[in-house]
Design a protein around this motif. Structure first.
Motif, PDB file in Angstrom:
ATOM      1  N   ASP A  21      69.122  77.575  77.421  1.00 55.04           N
ATOM      2  CA  ASP A  21      69.286  78.498  76.078  1.00 55.04           C
ATOM      3  C   ASP A  21      69.171  78.288  74.890  1.00 55.04           C
ATOM      4  OD1 ASP A  21      68.110  81.421  77.013  1.00 55.04           O
ATOM      5  OD2 ASP A  21      70.135  81.989  76.964  1.00 55.04           O
ATOM      6  N   LEU A  22      70.714  76.848  75.583  1.00 54.21           N
ATOM      7  CA  LEU A  22      71.335  76.518  73.976  1.00 54.21           C
ATOM      8  C   LEU A  22      69.845  74.861  74.363  1.00 54.21           C
ATOM      9  CD1 LEU A  22      75.103  77.165  75.686  1.00 54.21           C
ATOM     10  CD2 LEU A  22      73.975  77.303  73.095  1.00 54.21           C
ATOM     11  N   GLU A  23      70.253  74.481  75.068  1.00 55.94           N
ATOM     12  CA  GLU A  23      69.264  73.124  75.582  1.00 55.94           C
ATOM     13  C   GLU A  23      68.087  73.137  74.971  1.00 55.94           C
ATOM     14  OE1 GLU A  23      67.414  70.165  79.136  1.00 55.94           O
ATOM     15  OE2 GLU A  23      68.540  72.101  79.373  1.00 55.94           O
ATOM     16  N   GLU A  24      67.740  74.519  74.638  1.00 57.97           N
ATOM     17  CA  GLU A  24      65.810  75.243  74.081  1.00 57.97           C
ATOM     18  C   GLU A  24      66.384  74.920  72.687  1.00 57.97           C
ATOM     19  OE1 GLU A  24      61.901  74.998  73.378  1.00 57.97           O
ATOM     20  OE2 GLU A  24      63.126  75.000  75.292  1.00 57.97           O
ATOM     21  N   TYR A  29      67.052  68.923  67.631  1.00 59.64           N
ATOM     22  CA  TYR A  29      68.108  67.857  66.802  1.00 59.64           C
ATOM     23  C   TYR A  29      68.212  66.121  67.663  1.00 59.64           C
ATOM     24  CZ  TYR A  29      68.236  71.773  64.293  1.00 59.64           C
ATOM     25  OH  TYR A  29      67.993  73.289  64.015  1.00 59.64           O
ATOM     26  N   GLY A  30      67.900  66.593  68.849  1.00 50.80           N
ATOM     27  CA  GLY A  30      68.242  64.562  69.678  1.00 50.80           C
ATOM     28  C   GLY A  30      68.125  65.257  70.908  1.00 50.80           C
ATOM     29  N   GLN A  31      69.147  63.684  71.738  1.00 53.84           N
ATOM     30  CA  GLN A  31      68.639  63.464  73.241  1.00 53.84           C
ATOM     31  C   GLN A  31      69.936  64.450  73.243  1.00 53.84           C
ATOM     32  OE1 GLN A  31      66.766  62.447  75.905  1.00 53.84           O
ATOM     33  NE2 GLN A  31      68.359  62.761  77.037  1.00 53.84           N
ATOM     34  N   ILE A  32      70.699  64.873  73.853  1.00 51.44           N
ATOM     35  CA  ILE A  32      71.162  65.600  75.024  1.00 51.44           C
ATOM     36  C   ILE A  32      71.873  65.542  75.892  1.00 51.44           C
ATOM     37  CG2 ILE A  32      72.453  68.290  75.573  1.00 51.44           C
ATOM     38  CD1 ILE A  32      70.262  70.100  73.550  1.00 51.44           C
ATOM     39  N   THR A  33      73.547  64.261  75.894  1.00 52.13           N
ATOM     40  CA  THR A  33      73.921  64.438  77.345  1.00 52.13           C
ATOM     41  C   THR A  33      74.733  65.428  77.587  1.00 52.13           C
ATOM     42  OG1 THR A  33      75.860  63.359  75.801  1.00 52.13           O
ATOM     43  CG2 THR A  33      73.918  61.824  75.755  1.00 52.13           C
ATOM     44  N   ALA A  46      80.456  77.773  74.267  1.00 55.21           N
ATOM     45  CA  ALA A  46      79.623  76.088  74.618  1.00 55.21           C
ATOM     46  C   ALA A  46      80.282  74.668  74.062  1.00 55.21           C
ATOM     47  CB  ALA A  46      78.586  75.764  75.167  1.00 55.21           C
ATOM     48  N   PHE A  47      80.311  73.981  75.184  1.00 56.09           N
ATOM     49  CA  PHE A  47      79.956  72.449  74.600  1.00 56.09           C
ATOM     50  C   PHE A  47      78.833  71.686  74.327  1.00 56.09           C
ATOM     51  CE2 PHE A  47      84.343  73.554  75.860  1.00 56.09           C
ATOM     52  CZ  PHE A  47      84.847  72.678  74.255  1.00 56.09           C
ATOM     53  N   VAL A  48      78.393  71.124  73.790  1.00 61.03           N
ATOM     54  CA  VAL A  48      76.546  70.578  73.370  1.00 61.03           C
ATOM     55  C   VAL A  48      77.388  69.346  72.777  1.00 61.03           C
ATOM     56  CG1 VAL A  48      74.518  70.367  72.693  1.00 61.03           C
ATOM     57  CG2 VAL A  48      75.501  72.341  73.409  1.00 61.03           C
ATOM     58  N   GLU A  49      77.010  68.008  73.903  1.00 63.75           N
ATOM     59  CA  GLU A  49      77.640  66.950  73.278  1.00 63.75           C
ATOM     60  C   GLU A  49      76.088  65.842  73.356  1.00 63.75           C
ATOM     61  OE1 GLU A  49      80.111  63.238  75.048  1.00 63.75           O
ATOM     62  OE2 GLU A  49      79.837  64.939  76.487  1.00 63.75           O
ATOM     63  N   GLU A  58      73.832  67.005  62.393  1.00 61.74           N
ATOM     64  CA  GLU A  58      72.202  67.527  61.771  1.00 61.74           C
ATOM     65  C   GLU A  58      72.634  68.786  62.636  1.00 61.74           C
ATOM     66  OE1 GLU A  58      67.530  66.663  62.154  1.00 61.74           O
ATOM     67  OE2 GLU A  58      68.807  64.517  62.623  1.00 61.74           O
ATOM     68  N   ALA A  59      72.156  68.666  64.591  1.00 64.95           N
ATOM     69  CA  ALA A  59      72.083  70.061  63.961  1.00 64.95           C
ATOM     70  C   ALA A  59      73.324  70.875  63.867  1.00 64.95           C
ATOM     71  CB  ALA A  59      72.489  69.766  65.934  1.00 64.95           C
ATOM     72  N   PHE A  60      75.329  70.731  63.725  1.00 61.60           N
ATOM     73  CA  PHE A  60      75.641  71.162  63.037  1.00 61.60           C
ATOM     74  C   PHE A  60      75.747  71.715  61.553  1.00 61.60           C
ATOM     75  CE2 PHE A  60      79.836  71.609  60.236  1.00 61.60           C
ATOM     76  CZ  PHE A  60      80.593  72.100  61.006  1.00 61.60           C
TER      77      PHE A  60
END
Length: 158
Positions: A21-24, A29-33, A46-49, A58-60
């Motif tokens: 859900d978070l990845e989607e 907004y950009g490449q997630i690591t 959660a943590f999204v990097e 931008e995502a924030f």
């Protein structure tokens, strides 16, 4: 607010939120690591990097307060260190008093169940105080020792 970083902390998540859900939501907004979803009792966060700080910013800005699975997300820049409950209490205005959370390593805790001990007969204790005649006798001896010795010249001056 802390300075912008590549890693975002996402709080106030619904219990049913999954990594997918978070990845989607965040991948636009950009490449997630990396994405980590943590479930600590009633709290899900959660943590999204992101690969770049600009994409995290931008995502924030775009997703702050947005609802996901029925709950408004709270987003912050990750601090880079683990936060203790005490830190969060200070931020919430609870003072962070850890009097009841942390104990000295030498502190001996009481047993949880005291009901067993309560019904046992206690041994009779010895008398704590001596009789009144003994105490008055001790007081007289103490007063004799306390008084300075009298000299014959003291009698003449009276």
């Amino acid at each position: 607010m802390s300075e912008p970083k590549k890693k975002l902390w996402i709080g106030n998540l619904a219990y049913k939120v999954q990594k997918d859900d978070l990845e989607e939501l965040f991948k636009q907004y950009g490449q997630i690591t990396e994405i980590k979803v943590l479930d600590k009792g009633p709290h899900v966060y959660a943590f999204v990097e992101f690969e770049k700080v600009e994409k995290a910013i931008e995502a924030f800005n775009s997703l702050q307060g947005r609802e996901l699975k029925g709950q408004a997300m709270k987003i912050e820049y990750a601090s880079g260190r683990k936060r203790s409950t005490n830190d969060r209490d200070k931020e919430r205005g609870r003072g962070g008093n850890d009097k009841y959370r942390k104990r000295d390593s030498n502190y001996k805790r009481r047993s949880r169940s005291r009901s067993v001990d309560r019904h046992k007969k206690k041994p009779k204790s010895h008398k704590r105080h001596s009789s009144s005649s003994e105490s008055s006798r001790r007081d007289k001896q103490y007063n004799k020792q306390k008084q300075p010795a009298r000299s014959p010249s003291d009698d003449l001056s009276n």
